[in-house]
Scaffold this motif. Structure first.
Motif, PDB file in Angstrom:
ATOM      1  N   ALA A  50      30.211  29.662  19.796  1.00 22.77           N
ATOM      2  CA  ALA A  50      30.795  29.512  21.125  1.00 22.77           C
ATOM      3  C   ALA A  50      29.807  28.871  22.080  1.00 22.77           C
ATOM      4  O   ALA A  50      30.168  28.046  22.899  1.00 22.77           O
ATOM      5  N   ARG A  51      28.537  29.250  21.982  1.00 19.61           N
ATOM      6  CA  ARG A  51      27.535  28.648  22.860  1.00 19.61           C
ATOM      7  C   ARG A  51      27.388  27.163  22.548  1.00 19.61           C
ATOM      8  O   ARG A  51      27.205  26.354  23.438  1.00 19.61           O
ATOM      9  N   ASP A  52      27.480  26.802  21.274  1.00 14.16           N
ATOM     10  CA  ASP A  52      27.428  25.390  20.907  1.00 14.16           C
ATOM     11  C   ASP A  52      28.581  24.634  21.568  1.00 14.16           C
ATOM     12  O   ASP A  52      28.424  23.515  22.028  1.00 14.16           O
ATOM     13  N   LEU A  53      29.759  25.251  21.602  1.00 11.82           N
ATOM     14  CA  LEU A  53      30.893  24.597  22.231  1.00 11.82           C
ATOM     15  C   LEU A  53      30.642  24.363  23.718  1.00 11.82           C
ATOM     16  O   LEU A  53      31.047  23.337  24.269  1.00 11.82           O
ATOM     17  N   LEU A  54      29.985  25.295  24.376  1.00 18.54           N
ATOM     18  CA  LEU A  54      29.698  25.116  25.800  1.00 18.54           C
ATOM     19  C   LEU A  54      28.618  24.069  26.016  1.00 18.54           C
ATOM     20  O   LEU A  54      28.697  23.260  26.942  1.00 18.54           O
ATOM     21  N   ASP A  55      27.597  24.076  25.181  1.00 17.67           N
ATOM     22  CA  ASP A  55      26.473  23.160  25.377  1.00 17.67           C
ATOM     23  C   ASP A  55      26.764  21.744  24.920  1.00 17.67           C
ATOM     24  O   ASP A  55      26.082  20.809  25.335  1.00 17.67           O
ATOM     25  N   LEU A  56      27.752  21.557  24.083  1.00 25.15           N
ATOM     26  CA  LEU A  56      28.097  20.235  23.562  1.00 25.15           C
ATOM     27  C   LEU A  56      26.867  19.486  23.037  1.00 25.15           C
ATOM     28  O   LEU A  56      26.364  18.566  23.655  1.00 25.15           O
ATOM     29  N   PRO A  57      26.341  19.908  21.889  1.00 20.68           N
ATOM     30  CA  PRO A  57      25.203  19.195  21.297  1.00 20.68           C
ATOM     31  C   PRO A  57      25.570  17.755  20.956  1.00 20.68           C
ATOM     32  O   PRO A  57      26.734  17.361  20.986  1.00 20.68           O
ATOM     33  N   ALA A  58      24.562  16.971  20.606  1.00 22.19           N
ATOM     34  CA  ALA A  58      24.735  15.525  20.446  1.00 22.19           C
ATOM     35  C   ALA A  58      25.803  15.164  19.416  1.00 22.19           C
ATOM     36  O   ALA A  58      26.483  14.145  19.548  1.00 22.19           O
ATOM     37  N   HIS A  59      25.974  15.989  18.389  1.00 18.21           N
ATOM     38  CA  HIS A  59      26.933  15.655  17.341  1.00 18.21           C
ATOM     39  C   HIS A  59      28.369  16.007  17.715  1.00 18.21           C
ATOM     40  O   HIS A  59      29.296  15.715  16.962  1.00 18.21           O
ATOM     41  N   LEU A  60      28.564  16.668  18.887  1.00 21.72           N
ATOM     42  CA  LEU A  60      29.898  17.108  19.278  1.00 21.72           C
ATOM     43  C   LEU A  60      30.320  16.385  20.552  1.00 21.72           C
ATOM     44  O   LEU A  60      29.702  16.536  21.598  1.00 21.72           O
ATOM     45  N   GLY A  61      31.375  15.574  20.450  1.00 20.97           N
ATOM     46  CA  GLY A  61      31.779  14.768  21.593  1.00 20.97           C
ATOM     47  C   GLY A  61      32.786  15.420  22.507  1.00 20.97           C
ATOM     48  O   GLY A  61      32.936  15.027  23.652  1.00 20.97           O
ATOM     49  N   GLN A  62      33.499  16.422  22.030  1.00 19.01           N
ATOM     50  CA  GLN A  62      34.487  17.103  22.859  1.00 19.01           C
ATOM     51  C   GLN A  62      34.717  18.502  22.312  1.00 19.01           C
ATOM     52  O   GLN A  62      34.325  18.820  21.198  1.00 19.01           O
ATOM     53  N   ARG A  63      35.352  19.343  23.120  1.00 17.59           N
ATOM     54  CA  ARG A  63      35.677  20.685  22.671  1.00 17.59           C
ATOM     55  C   ARG A  63      37.024  21.096  23.243  1.00 17.59           C
ATOM     56  O   ARG A  63      37.516  20.498  24.196  1.00 17.59           O
TER      57      ARG A  63
END
Length: 362
Positions: free
Chosen positions: A6-19
């Protein structure tokens, strides 16, 4: 609160363009606290939640329109509406965004029945009513006086930082209780009171954002939306000295005076501007130390430094008085607006923090 995912979804790391995220509106009986089910805004309505740290009622929801069935379920006098952000992870992680009163309601009559556009206010609306009898702080510690001022109001627990300062102020009948609360907050060295994400009233001791730990790092996450940044400067006529003066009209004693100068590193400081541009306020305090804290608190909250507005993906971790790192510097977040629709970008208002050193920067 949430899982690592869930924290990854909030932080939007470089490999994730949207949530994925959505919002839930719970109808709550304000007298009992019992949840009475969810409300579904009409498709096409665009509700948004805003926080303004300079307003007595800091939070409000606007643009919320209920359909015929939901409008019939709502009692505008007694009901509350709690707002939640729900992430699209496997666990459907939820983040509270506060609890609100119905401050303005209307009926739009259609052939199918009446729909209802609503404006919601946080529960400071309840506090911001006239007092039937006067209130005297009586020399109590400010946190104790605040508890007594709010005693009996149906607002739940109050989170107040401890303070060593007392208050001898008093307010007459007909004065807004929120106005008395704001005065007490300033004399106790607090930021403006606000109702936060948990729906609780919060009074936090004022701090210098240039020396406070960063709570949200926008540089690390890289979540600022390109092209969304705008800057505003009010430095030309911004005060660089704040003076709090306490006079006792019935005494021959010298007035108590507290002074706070903005940090020398600020571009409008006395050292850089070459002259004093003061702002003076009358207060009721007992000691020079308390007058100085009052002046400092006023300066931290009201000084018009460089301000930046920028947008990020929606983030429920932004509450109030967060210290934000952006572009290599510290900023104090003083307001934000969050569209309560999937995919909406959150707009932030950040005020620049200057270190209390000659030429240094936060």
């Amino acid at each position: 609160m949430g899982s690592a995912h869930a924290r990854d979804l909030l932080d939007l790391p470089a490999h994730l363009g949207q949530r994925s995220a959505s919002y839930r509106f719970d109808l709550i009986d304000g007298r009992t606290g019992v949840r009475r089910g969810a409300l579904t805004p009409l498709r096409g309505s665009s509700p948004s939640l805003s926080h303004d740290g300079t307003s007595t009622i800091a939070r409000r929801v606007s643009g919320l329109t209920l359909g015929v069935d939901d409008a019939a379920r709502v009692n505008p006098v007694t009901d509350r509406i709690a707002v939640w952000m729900v992430l699209g992870d496997a666990g459907r992680t939820e983040y509270p965004l506060g609890r609100y009163m119905i401050g303005d309601a209307a009926d739009l009559v259609t052939s199918a029945g009446s729909t209802s556009p609503l404006t919601l206010f946080d529960e400071m609306f309840l506090v911001d009513q006239e007092m039937e009898i006067g209130f005297d702080a009586g020399g109590q510690l400010v946190d104790q006086a605040v508890a007594r001022l709010l005693d009996g109001l149906p607002i739940g627990a109050v989170m107040v930082d401890a303070t060593e300062f007392t208050s001898v102020s008093s307010w007459s009948p007909g004065t807004s209780r929120a106005s008395a609360l704001r005065d007490l907050a300033a004399s106790g060295g607090y930021f403006m009171p606000w109702f936060g994400h948990q729906g609780l009233l919060r009074l936090r001791r004022a701090f210098d954002p240039a020396s406070e730990a960063v709570t949200i790092d926008l540089d690390a996450s890289g979540r600022v939306i390109r092209g969304s940044i705008s800057r505003v400067s009010g430095l030309l006529d911004a005060p660089n000295r704040f003076v709090a003066v306490s006079n006792d009209p019935g005494s021959d004693a010298e007035p108590v005076v507290g002074v706070y100068d903005v940090p020398a590193s600020a571009p409008h400081s006395i050292a850089r501007r070459g002259f004093v541009l003061p702002k003076t306020v009358d207060v009721q305090v007992r000691s020079q130390a308390q007058a100085t804290v009052y002046a400092r608190t006023l300066g931290i909250q009201q000084t018009v430094y460089e301000t930046v507005e920028l947008s990020t993906p929606a983030d429920p971790r932004h509450d109030a008085y967060d210290v934000v790192r952006w572009n290599g510097r510290r900023w104090l977040e003083v307001g934000w607006t969050l569209p309560l629709v999937p995919g909406g970008a959150m707009r932030h208002t950040l005020r620049r923090a200057y270190a209390d050193t000659n030429g240094g920067e936060a």
